[in-house]
Write an enzyme that holds these catalytic residues in place. Structure first.
Site, PDB file in Angstrom:
ATOM      1  N   THR A 127      58.465  24.931  -5.310  1.00 13.11           N
ATOM      2  CA  THR A 127      59.930  24.849  -5.249  1.00 13.11           C
ATOM      3  C   THR A 127      60.587  24.498  -6.580  1.00 13.11           C
ATOM      4  O   THR A 127      60.031  23.733  -7.381  1.00 13.11           O
ATOM      5  CB  THR A 127      60.341  23.790  -4.199  1.00 13.11           C
ATOM      6  OG1 THR A 127      61.724  23.466  -4.360  1.00 13.11           O
ATOM      7  CG2 THR A 127      59.561  22.489  -4.346  1.00 13.11           C
ATOM      8  N   GLU A 129      62.829  22.463  -6.869  1.00 15.58           N
ATOM      9  CA  GLU A 129      63.075  21.011  -6.874  1.00 15.58           C
ATOM     10  C   GLU A 129      62.122  20.297  -7.841  1.00 15.58           C
ATOM     11  O   GLU A 129      62.408  19.200  -8.297  1.00 15.58           O
ATOM     12  CB  GLU A 129      62.904  20.439  -5.466  1.00 15.58           C
ATOM     13  CG  GLU A 129      64.074  20.694  -4.547  1.00 15.58           C
ATOM     14  CD  GLU A 129      65.336  19.945  -4.964  1.00 15.58           C
ATOM     15  OE1 GLU A 129      65.311  18.722  -4.994  1.00 15.58           O
ATOM     16  OE2 GLU A 129      66.336  20.614  -5.257  1.00 15.58           O
ATOM     17  N   TYR A 153      60.187  14.393  -1.896  1.00 15.64           N
ATOM     18  CA  TYR A 153      59.853  15.787  -1.545  1.00 15.64           C
ATOM     19  C   TYR A 153      59.333  16.531  -2.772  1.00 15.64           C
ATOM     20  O   TYR A 153      58.281  17.169  -2.736  1.00 15.64           O
ATOM     21  CB  TYR A 153      61.104  16.494  -0.996  1.00 15.64           C
ATOM     22  CG  TYR A 153      60.953  17.997  -0.888  1.00 15.64           C
ATOM     23  CD1 TYR A 153      60.245  18.581   0.154  1.00 15.64           C
ATOM     24  CD2 TYR A 153      61.510  18.847  -1.866  1.00 15.64           C
ATOM     25  CE1 TYR A 153      60.090  19.965   0.244  1.00 15.64           C
ATOM     26  CE2 TYR A 153      61.360  20.234  -1.778  1.00 15.64           C
ATOM     27  CZ  TYR A 153      60.652  20.782  -0.721  1.00 15.64           C
ATOM     28  OH  TYR A 153      60.490  22.149  -0.643  1.00 15.64           O
ATOM     29  N   LYS A 157      55.562  18.099  -3.589  1.00 10.88           N
ATOM     30  CA  LYS A 157      55.374  19.520  -3.896  1.00 10.88           C
ATOM     31  C   LYS A 157      54.730  19.716  -5.270  1.00 10.88           C
ATOM     32  O   LYS A 157      54.074  20.729  -5.519  1.00 10.88           O
ATOM     33  CB  LYS A 157      56.725  20.244  -3.837  1.00 10.88           C
ATOM     34  CG  LYS A 157      57.222  20.485  -2.417  1.00 10.88           C
ATOM     35  CD  LYS A 157      56.415  21.605  -1.748  1.00 10.88           C
ATOM     36  CE  LYS A 157      56.998  22.048  -0.445  1.00 10.88           C
ATOM     37  NZ  LYS A 157      56.313  23.214   0.132  1.00 10.88           N
TER      38      LYS A 157
HETATM   39  P1  NAP Z   1      61.473  25.181   7.270  1.00 18.92           P
HETATM   40  O1  NAP Z   1      62.408  26.125   7.944  1.00 18.92           O
HETATM   41  O2  NAP Z   1      61.770  23.723   7.276  1.00 18.92           O
HETATM   42  O3  NAP Z   1      60.032  25.422   7.920  1.00 18.92           O
HETATM   43  C1  NAP Z   1      58.960  24.569   7.682  1.00 18.92           C
HETATM   44  C2  NAP Z   1      57.982  24.697   8.808  1.00 18.92           C
HETATM   45  O4  NAP Z   1      56.889  23.775   8.549  1.00 18.92           O
HETATM   46  C3  NAP Z   1      58.536  24.336  10.181  1.00 18.92           C
HETATM   47  O5  NAP Z   1      58.337  25.417  11.050  1.00 18.92           O
HETATM   48  C4  NAP Z   1      57.717  23.121  10.603  1.00 18.92           C
HETATM   49  O6  NAP Z   1      57.315  23.130  11.925  1.00 18.92           O
HETATM   50  C5  NAP Z   1      56.450  23.280   9.782  1.00 18.92           C
HETATM   51  N1  NAP Z   1      55.772  21.984   9.667  1.00 18.92           N
HETATM   52  C6  NAP Z   1      56.305  20.799   9.263  1.00 18.92           C
HETATM   53  N2  NAP Z   1      55.393  19.829   9.324  1.00 18.92           N
HETATM   54  C7  NAP Z   1      54.241  20.390   9.770  1.00 18.92           C
HETATM   55  C8  NAP Z   1      52.957  19.899  10.055  1.00 18.92           C
HETATM   56  N3  NAP Z   1      52.661  18.600   9.888  1.00 18.92           N
HETATM   57  N4  NAP Z   1      52.012  20.753  10.492  1.00 18.92           N
HETATM   58  C9  NAP Z   1      52.313  22.058  10.712  1.00 18.92           C
HETATM   59  N5  NAP Z   1      53.535  22.598  10.467  1.00 18.92           N
HETATM   60  C10 NAP Z   1      54.487  21.772  10.012  1.00 18.92           C
HETATM   61  O7  NAP Z   1      61.276  25.598   5.748  1.00 18.92           O
HETATM   62  P2  NAP Z   1      61.552  27.003   5.007  1.00 18.92           P
HETATM   63  O8  NAP Z   1      62.925  26.988   4.468  1.00 18.92           O
HETATM   64  O9  NAP Z   1      61.089  28.104   5.878  1.00 18.92           O
HETATM   65  O10 NAP Z   1      60.594  26.858   3.742  1.00 18.92           O
HETATM   66  C11 NAP Z   1      59.238  27.289   3.802  1.00 18.92           C
HETATM   67  C12 NAP Z   1      58.455  26.583   2.702  1.00 18.92           C
HETATM   68  O11 NAP Z   1      59.012  26.889   1.439  1.00 18.92           O
HETATM   69  C13 NAP Z   1      58.457  25.065   2.793  1.00 18.92           C
HETATM   70  O12 NAP Z   1      57.202  24.621   2.345  1.00 18.92           O
HETATM   71  C14 NAP Z   1      59.539  24.636   1.807  1.00 18.92           C
HETATM   72  O13 NAP Z   1      59.278  23.334   1.336  1.00 18.92           O
HETATM   73  C15 NAP Z   1      59.368  25.697   0.740  1.00 18.92           C
HETATM   74  N6  NAP Z   1      60.554  26.048  -0.020  1.00 18.92           N
HETATM   75  C16 NAP Z   1      61.694  26.398   0.630  1.00 18.92           C
HETATM   76  C17 NAP Z   1      62.801  26.811  -0.112  1.00 18.92           C
HETATM   77  C18 NAP Z   1      64.060  27.244   0.568  1.00 18.92           C
HETATM   78  O14 NAP Z   1      65.088  27.324  -0.129  1.00 18.92           O
HETATM   79  N7  NAP Z   1      64.050  27.577   1.846  1.00 18.92           N
HETATM   80  C19 NAP Z   1      62.711  26.859  -1.516  1.00 18.92           C
HETATM   81  C20 NAP Z   1      61.516  26.504  -2.128  1.00 18.92           C
HETATM   82  C21 NAP Z   1      60.437  26.125  -1.373  1.00 18.92           C
HETATM   83  P3  NAP Z   1      58.223  22.633  13.138  1.00 18.92           P
HETATM   84  O15 NAP Z   1      59.016  23.860  13.486  1.00 18.92           O
HETATM   85  O16 NAP Z   1      57.202  22.247  14.119  1.00 18.92           O
HETATM   86  O17 NAP Z   1      59.066  21.511  12.648  1.00 18.92           O
HETATM   87  O1  F7E Z   2      71.129  20.680  -0.493  1.00 14.32           O
HETATM   88  C1  F7E Z   2      74.209  19.019  -1.563  1.00 14.32           C
HETATM   89  C2  F7E Z   2      72.891  18.300  -1.744  1.00 14.32           C
HETATM   90  O2  F7E Z   2      69.785  20.223   1.542  1.00 14.32           O
HETATM   91  C3  F7E Z   2      71.696  21.458  -1.526  1.00 14.32           C
HETATM   92  C4  F7E Z   2      65.196  22.976   0.559  1.00 14.32           C
HETATM   93  O3  F7E Z   2      64.916  24.230   1.121  1.00 14.32           O
HETATM   94  O4  F7E Z   2      65.998  23.992  -1.453  1.00 14.32           O
HETATM   95  C5  F7E Z   2      66.352  23.104  -0.413  1.00 14.32           C
HETATM   96  O5  F7E Z   2      66.649  21.821  -0.933  1.00 14.32           O
HETATM   97  C6  F7E Z   2      72.706  20.632  -2.293  1.00 14.32           C
HETATM   98  C7  F7E Z   2      72.201  19.255  -2.710  1.00 14.32           C
HETATM   99  O6  F7E Z   2      69.004  21.942  -0.168  1.00 14.32           O
HETATM  100  C8  F7E Z   2      75.535  18.139   1.684  1.00 14.32           C
HETATM  101  O7  F7E Z   2      73.106  16.988  -2.267  1.00 14.32           O
HETATM  102  C9  F7E Z   2      76.274  18.270  -0.346  1.00 14.32           C
HETATM  103  O8  F7E Z   2      72.635  18.999  -4.021  1.00 14.32           O
HETATM  104  O9  F7E Z   2      70.878  22.492   1.276  1.00 14.32           O
HETATM  105  P1  F7E Z   2      70.209  21.333   0.643  1.00 14.32           P
HETATM  106  P2  F7E Z   2      68.113  21.387  -1.378  1.00 14.32           P
HETATM  107  O10 F7E Z   2      68.128  19.909  -1.433  1.00 14.32           O
HETATM  108  O11 F7E Z   2      68.533  22.126  -2.602  1.00 14.32           O
HETATM  109  C10 F7E Z   2      64.864  23.587  -2.234  1.00 14.32           C
HETATM  110  C11 F7E Z   2      64.602  24.655  -3.261  1.00 14.32           C
HETATM  111  C12 F7E Z   2      63.691  23.233  -1.405  1.00 14.32           C
HETATM  112  O12 F7E Z   2      62.546  23.380  -1.824  1.00 14.32           O
HETATM  113  C13 F7E Z   2      63.948  22.463  -0.160  1.00 14.32           C
HETATM  114  O13 F7E Z   2      62.850  22.582   0.749  1.00 14.32           O
HETATM  115  O14 F7E Z   2      73.817  20.391  -1.449  1.00 14.32           O
HETATM  116  N1  F7E Z   2      74.961  18.630  -0.372  1.00 14.32           N
HETATM  117  N2  F7E Z   2      76.636  17.954   0.897  1.00 14.32           N
HETATM  118  C14 F7E Z   2      74.478  18.573   0.863  1.00 14.32           C
HETATM  119  N3  F7E Z   2      73.258  18.850   1.332  1.00 14.32           N
HETATM  120  C15 F7E Z   2      73.057  18.713   2.682  1.00 14.32           C
HETATM  121  N4  F7E Z   2      71.840  19.017   3.184  1.00 14.32           N
HETATM  122  N5  F7E Z   2      74.053  18.282   3.516  1.00 14.32           N
HETATM  123  C16 F7E Z   2      75.322  17.971   3.071  1.00 14.32           C
HETATM  124  O15 F7E Z   2      76.194  17.577   3.829  1.00 14.32           O
END
Ligand code: NAP
Ligand code: F7E
Length: 330
Positions: A127, A129, A153, A157
């Site tokens: 990520t 992050e 987090y 990662k």
């Molecule tokens: P998500 O919607 O939160 O999905 C994560 C999945 O992981 C959920 O289905 C959850 O299962 C499962 N999980 C959590 N804890 C587990 C455990 N102990 N054992 C087995 N499964 C478990 O995340 P996503 O947005 O699809 O992201 C996919 C991956 O990419 C994640 O690793 C995230 O950190 C990474 N990532 C995401 C983004 C983004 O912008 N979306 C960017 C960079 C990296 P449950 O349904 O049971 O809770």
């Molecule tokens: O926050 C701000 C918050 O929670 C984005 C995950 O998929 O992407 C995701 O992480 C921004 C942050 O995503 C609210 O402070 C303001 O600056 O949607 P987010 P994230 O933290 O960028 C990365 C790449 C991952 O890897 C992660 O798994 O938005 N913000 N107000 C807020 N954020 C939330 N959630 N809620 C608010 O009310």
């Protein structure tokens, strides 16, 4: 040729659903790892109409024995490790759990692959992050930018990133990191800011809600469409050897810009009366701006994101409007 087999962890999440759909279209047999839940939700897979096409296997990233058993049983050609405690905000409340699932869970899975499927190809969901506030002189992040994680987090990662590199270098395994910048969709969890806004705007438009409480509106993110990003995950595992790639759009937008487009789409030009800043949604340490440079993926994988920022925002608001019109209590 026999049917290729893929094992996806995190199958019920946003990316798991889009990736499963894409791999099924490519002719894969898809195993989806899910943990035991008293009442599991297949909502994302049902939304895409593929819930019955996946073969589910039961396990948990924090239980190494379950992962050993699953890899031995499924004998996958490709493993996509998408499971995570993925919400940055919760990682301060549950730092140990976050580390166990995201960090040690990745070690467990790599170890299972090393023992039972050393020929397989491994994708790690890394990520942006991990960069925290770091950037090059142009304010962008590349594969060479230093890491400076700002949350439990991101730290979990970072361990997963390096253990993936280490298994590649130590044991000659095919192991790849996709360093993905934020990617969103109608399947995004509702606690993430984009979906919280699209859902809130749709509710306000339909008269179901009159206020949207948010944290820091000045953060900037490089937001793409999840459906575009999962295609590149697969492309990464079709290369000759494992490597590390950034996926991003190259554009950064603030939450205020997201609000402008989302409210504008439903005909509300001034959103300020509806949006309240709530300190509960602010973070102990913030990643202010992310903007990725994905030149390596564009050149080597021949990959381009196809959905623009504006299309992404309106797609999400539209999907929430449709959903709420048919199920106002959801
Ligand atoms: P998500 O919607 O939160 O999905 C994560 C999945 O992981 C959920 O289905 C959850 O299962 C499962 N999980 C959590 N804890 C587990 C455990 N102990 N054992 C087995 N499964 C478990 O995340 P996503 O947005 O699809 O992201 C996919 C991956 O990419 C994640 O690793 C995230 O950190 C990474 N990532 C995401 C983004 C983004 O912008 N979306 C960017 C960079 C990296 P449950 O349904 O049971 O809770
Ligand atoms: O926050 C701000 C918050 O929670 C984005 C995950 O998929 O992407 C995701 O992480 C921004 C942050 O995503 C609210 O402070 C303001 O600056 O949607 P987010 P994230 O933290 O960028 C990365 C790449 C991952 O890897 C992660 O798994 O938005 N913000 N107000 C807020 N954020 C939330 N959630 N809620 C608010 O009310």
């Amino acid at each position: 040729m026999s049917t290729p087999k893929a094992l996806i962890t995190g199958i019920l999440g946003q990316d798991g659903a889009y990736l499963a759909q894409f791999l099924l279209e490519q002719g894969y047999h898809v195993y989806g790892l899910m943990r035991r839940y008293s009442n599991p939700t297949f909502e994302n897979l049902q939304y895409l109409g593929i819930a019955d096409e996946v073969e589910y296997v039961s396990g948990d990233m924090s239980d190494e024995a379950s992962l050993l058993q699953i890899v031995k049983f499924t004998q996958p050609d490709e493993i996509y490790n998408l499971a995570a405690q993925s919400f940055v905000g919760s990682s301060w409340d549950q730092p140990r759990l976050t580390t166990e699932i995201n960090g040690l869970g990745t070690l467990h899975l790599l170890n299972a692959m090393k023992i039972f499927a050393p020929y397989a190809r491994f994708y790690q969901a890394s990520t942006s992050e991990m960069f925290g506030g770091g950037s090059d002189e142009n304010g962008e992040q590349t594969e060479l930018t230093s890491f400076y994680p700002k949350s439990p987090y991101a730290i979990s990662k970072l361990y997963a990133y390096w253990i993936t590199v280490n298994f590649r270098e130590s044991f000659g395994l095919y192991a790849t990191n996709g360093i993905l910048f934020n990617h969103e969709s109608p399947l995004r969890g509702k606690e993430f800011v984009t979906r919280k806004i699209s859902d809130g705007v749709a509710r306000i438009k339909l008269g179901l809600q009159n206020e949207l409480r948010l944290g820091n509106l000045d953060s900037k993110r490089d937001w793409g469409f999840a459906g575009d990003y999962v295609k590149a995950m697969w492309k990464m595992l079709q290369q000759e050897e494992g490597s590390d790639y950034i996926l991003s759009t190259g554009e950064s937008h603030s939450i205020r810009e997201f609000l402008d487009i989302a409210f504008g789409y439903v005909g509300i030009e001034d959103w300020t009366p509806y949006v309240t800043t709530d300190p509960r949604f602010k973070r102990p340490a913030e990643v202010k701006t992310l903007q990725g440079k994905s030149d390596k993926a564009r050149a080597q994988l021949n990959w381009e994101p196809e959905v623009s920022f504006e299309e992404l925002v309106t797609m999400m608001v539209d999907a929430d409007l449709q959903r709420l019109k048919s199920e106002p209590t959801s």
